[in-house]
Design a protein around this motif. Structure first.
Motif, PDB file in Angstrom:
ATOM      1  N   ILE A 198      58.340  -7.734  -5.371  1.00  0.00           N
ATOM      2  CA  ILE A 198      57.840  -8.626  -4.354  1.00  0.00           C
ATOM      3  C   ILE A 198      57.852  -9.607  -4.990  1.00  0.00           C
ATOM      4  O   ILE A 198      57.539 -10.014  -6.261  1.00  0.00           O
ATOM      5  CB  ILE A 198      56.707  -8.025  -3.562  1.00  0.00           C
ATOM      6  CG1 ILE A 198      55.696  -7.832  -4.384  1.00  0.00           C
ATOM      7  CG2 ILE A 198      56.996  -6.857  -2.847  1.00  0.00           C
ATOM      8  CD1 ILE A 198      54.433  -7.385  -3.970  1.00  0.00           C
ATOM      9  N   ASP A 199      57.720 -10.912  -4.080  1.00  0.00           N
ATOM     10  CA  ASP A 199      57.527 -12.365  -4.660  1.00  0.00           C
ATOM     11  C   ASP A 199      56.025 -12.592  -4.700  1.00  0.00           C
ATOM     12  O   ASP A 199      55.656 -13.550  -5.582  1.00  0.00           O
ATOM     13  CB  ASP A 199      58.217 -13.199  -3.821  1.00  0.00           C
ATOM     14  CG  ASP A 199      59.810 -13.115  -3.649  1.00  0.00           C
ATOM     15  OD1 ASP A 199      60.285 -12.910  -4.696  1.00  0.00           O
ATOM     16  OD2 ASP A 199      60.465 -13.160  -2.525  1.00  0.00           O
ATOM     17  N   GLY A 200      55.456 -12.184  -3.813  1.00  0.00           N
ATOM     18  CA  GLY A 200      54.200 -12.639  -3.501  1.00  0.00           C
ATOM     19  C   GLY A 200      53.112 -11.729  -2.894  1.00  0.00           C
ATOM     20  O   GLY A 200      53.718 -10.442  -2.430  1.00  0.00           O
ATOM     21  N   GLN A 201      52.030 -12.257  -2.568  1.00  0.00           N
ATOM     22  CA  GLN A 201      50.917 -11.137  -1.764  1.00  0.00           C
ATOM     23  C   GLN A 201      49.807 -12.262  -1.284  1.00  0.00           C
ATOM     24  O   GLN A 201      50.046 -13.488  -1.586  1.00  0.00           O
ATOM     25  CB  GLN A 201      50.409 -10.177  -2.702  1.00  0.00           C
ATOM     26  CG  GLN A 201      49.601 -10.526  -3.835  1.00  0.00           C
ATOM     27  CD  GLN A 201      48.105 -10.992  -3.623  1.00  0.00           C
ATOM     28  OE1 GLN A 201      47.263 -10.295  -2.880  1.00  0.00           O
ATOM     29  NE2 GLN A 201      47.747 -12.232  -3.947  1.00  0.00           N
ATOM     30  N   GLU A 202      48.959 -11.659  -0.344  1.00  0.00           N
ATOM     31  CA  GLU A 202      47.760 -12.494   0.235  1.00  0.00           C
ATOM     32  C   GLU A 202      46.461 -11.661  -0.053  1.00  0.00           C
ATOM     33  O   GLU A 202      46.331 -10.375   0.289  1.00  0.00           O
ATOM     34  CB  GLU A 202      48.104 -13.097   1.522  1.00  0.00           C
ATOM     35  CG  GLU A 202      49.157 -11.984   2.282  1.00  0.00           C
ATOM     36  CD  GLU A 202      48.113 -11.035   3.202  1.00  0.00           C
ATOM     37  OE1 GLU A 202      47.212 -11.703   3.915  1.00  0.00           O
ATOM     38  OE2 GLU A 202      48.483  -9.902   3.241  1.00  0.00           O
ATOM     39  N   ASN A 203      45.528 -12.413  -0.647  1.00  0.00           N
ATOM     40  CA  ASN A 203      44.252 -11.489  -0.477  1.00  0.00           C
ATOM     41  C   ASN A 203      43.202 -12.953  -1.031  1.00  0.00           C
ATOM     42  O   ASN A 203      43.716 -13.963  -1.219  1.00  0.00           O
ATOM     43  CB  ASN A 203      44.197 -10.938  -1.964  1.00  0.00           C
ATOM     44  CG  ASN A 203      44.434  -9.326  -1.592  1.00  0.00           C
ATOM     45  OD1 ASN A 203      43.714  -8.838  -0.663  1.00  0.00           O
ATOM     46  ND2 ASN A 203      45.504  -8.844  -1.768  1.00  0.00           N
ATOM     47  N   PRO A 204      42.094 -12.491  -0.816  1.00  0.00           N
ATOM     48  CA  PRO A 204      40.851 -13.546  -1.231  1.00  0.00           C
ATOM     49  C   PRO A 204      41.064 -13.734  -2.630  1.00  0.00           C
ATOM     50  O   PRO A 204      41.367 -13.096  -3.571  1.00  0.00           O
ATOM     51  CB  PRO A 204      39.430 -12.844  -0.740  1.00  0.00           C
ATOM     52  CG  PRO A 204      39.910 -11.816   0.036  1.00  0.00           C
ATOM     53  CD  PRO A 204      41.293 -11.164  -0.285  1.00  0.00           C
ATOM     54  N   VAL A 205      40.342 -14.978  -3.132  1.00  0.00           N
ATOM     55  CA  VAL A 205      40.392 -15.457  -4.257  1.00  0.00           C
ATOM     56  C   VAL A 205      39.661 -14.585  -5.246  1.00  0.00           C
ATOM     57  O   VAL A 205      40.138 -14.099  -6.298  1.00  0.00           O
ATOM     58  CB  VAL A 205      39.581 -16.724  -4.394  1.00  0.00           C
ATOM     59  CG1 VAL A 205      39.225 -17.206  -5.701  1.00  0.00           C
ATOM     60  CG2 VAL A 205      40.628 -17.781  -3.637  1.00  0.00           C
ATOM     61  N   ASN A 206      38.503 -14.018  -5.053  1.00  0.00           N
ATOM     62  CA  ASN A 206      37.848 -13.172  -5.886  1.00  0.00           C
ATOM     63  C   ASN A 206      38.559 -12.042  -6.281  1.00  0.00           C
ATOM     64  O   ASN A 206      38.641 -11.266  -7.337  1.00  0.00           O
ATOM     65  CB  ASN A 206      36.398 -12.820  -5.419  1.00  0.00           C
ATOM     66  CG  ASN A 206      35.347 -13.889  -5.392  1.00  0.00           C
ATOM     67  OD1 ASN A 206      35.482 -14.752  -6.326  1.00  0.00           O
ATOM     68  ND2 ASN A 206      34.399 -13.856  -4.391  1.00  0.00           N
TER      69      ASN A 206
END
Length: 329
Positions: free
Chosen positions: A206-214
């Motif tokens: 996969i190229d990327g993902q999404e989650n909170p900074v912490n």
């Protein structure tokens, strides 16, 4: 300084709980599985929960912690809680939508204007109704913990506008609203358990993902990602739930201890997330991650917010959504 004070306070409380629990006879052991790795705020909140319960019950209830997917990935652990092979589970809200789809409300893109808005929703009437829908699936909801506001990372390009997402293969949750939103934005959403994300990024699956900074920093995803965009495009709750049968068989005072400890630990985790975010972000910048601090959030919102809301209203009506919006005022 606030973070240090918070950690010192909880450290003293934990030490006192260990000493208190050591002199009492254990009566019940509850296995608690969760996704978080050491250093993650959810990991620390789980420790807070353990010591609070054990202190409140004089050591008669022991919480056996199993972090970092030790008992399986998130969907596996949640199924274990429903079947009774695991007593307590903490996973992200999107994993509940398969059998309690009404809770998809909390995952709608750009639903919340702030963390305080999210907390007012989850801790009030709307949260009670959503938790009741979870409770219909052999679970006993205890409190809404959080993963937080989600931000984008990838290895291909800086993401400043929706057009920059075109063609990117992004790991998302299995939540229908998340999947639809990223399809609208031109990305290729690829749901997978969080435990598989690091290796998938490392290998280029996969190229990327999404989650909170912490969560990104604690899980070391910045080691295998070049770009971070602070889109805050959605908020993710994390319901703490128990197997219904196991919970119902506990003494009433033990049930009450679990409920109180769950809410106290939710508050602790929220405070910890707020205290750690700036440091987590700076640590990733220092490690070489390129950060877009002010992407065109209004363009992202305009592209997906209304369409995903319409899909939810078509299925569940607008009563809860109106109540959420009213709490933002």
């Amino acid at each position: 300084m606030k973070q240090r004070t918070l950690l010192n306070t909880i450290g003293l409380a934990m030490a006192g709980a260990v000493m208190a629990g050591a002199s009492f006879a254990q009566e019940v052991t509850l296995r608690f599985g969760h996704y978080a790795k050491p250093g993650d705020t959810a990991y620390l909140a789980a420790e807070h929960f353990k010591f609070t319960v054990e202190n409140m019950t004089g050591g008669e209830v022991e919480i056996s912690l199993h972090p970092a997917g030790e008992l399986g990935n998130s969907p596996t652990m949640l199924e274990g809680a429903r079947l009774g092979s695991i007593d307590l589970v903490l996973v992200g809200n999107p994993y509940f939508t398969a059998f309690a789809p009404q809770v998809n409300l909390l995952d709608l893109p750009f639903l919340f204007q702030s963390a305080e808005h999210a907390y007012a929703v989850m801790d009030g009437e709307v949260g009670e109704e959503l938790m009741a829908s979870i409770n219909q699936s052999n679970l006993q909801g205890l409190a809404f913990w959080e993963i937080g506001f989600r931000n984008l990372t990838n290895n291909t390009r800086a993401v400043e506008t929706p057009a920059d997402l075109a063609g990117l293969k992004l790991r998302t949750t299995p939540n229908p609203a998340h999947l639809e939103a990223f399809k609208i934005l031109g990305a290729n959403p690829a749901p997978m358990p969080f435990s598989e994300v690091y290796s998938a990024l490392q290998t280029g699956t996969i190229d990327g993902q999404e989650n909170p900074v912490n969560h990104i920093y604690a899980s070391k995803l910045h080691e295998v990602q070049k770009h971070l965009s602070l889109t805050a495009h959605a908020y993710t709750a994390a319901p703490l739930v128990a197997n219904y049968g196991k919970f119902a068989r506990l003494k009433p005072e033990y049930q009450e201890a679990l409920r109180i400890a769950a809410k106290l630990s939710a508050s602790y985790e929220r405070a910890l997330n707020a205290a750690k975010e700036a440091g987590s972000l700076q640590a990733m910048i220092d490690a070489g991650v390129e950060v877009v601090k002010e992407p065109d959030v209004s363009a992202f919102r305009a592209a997906v917010a209304e369409q995903t809301r319409v899909a939810y209203v078509d299925q569940f009506g607008d009563d809860l959504l109106n109540k959420v919006d009213a709490l933002a005022e």
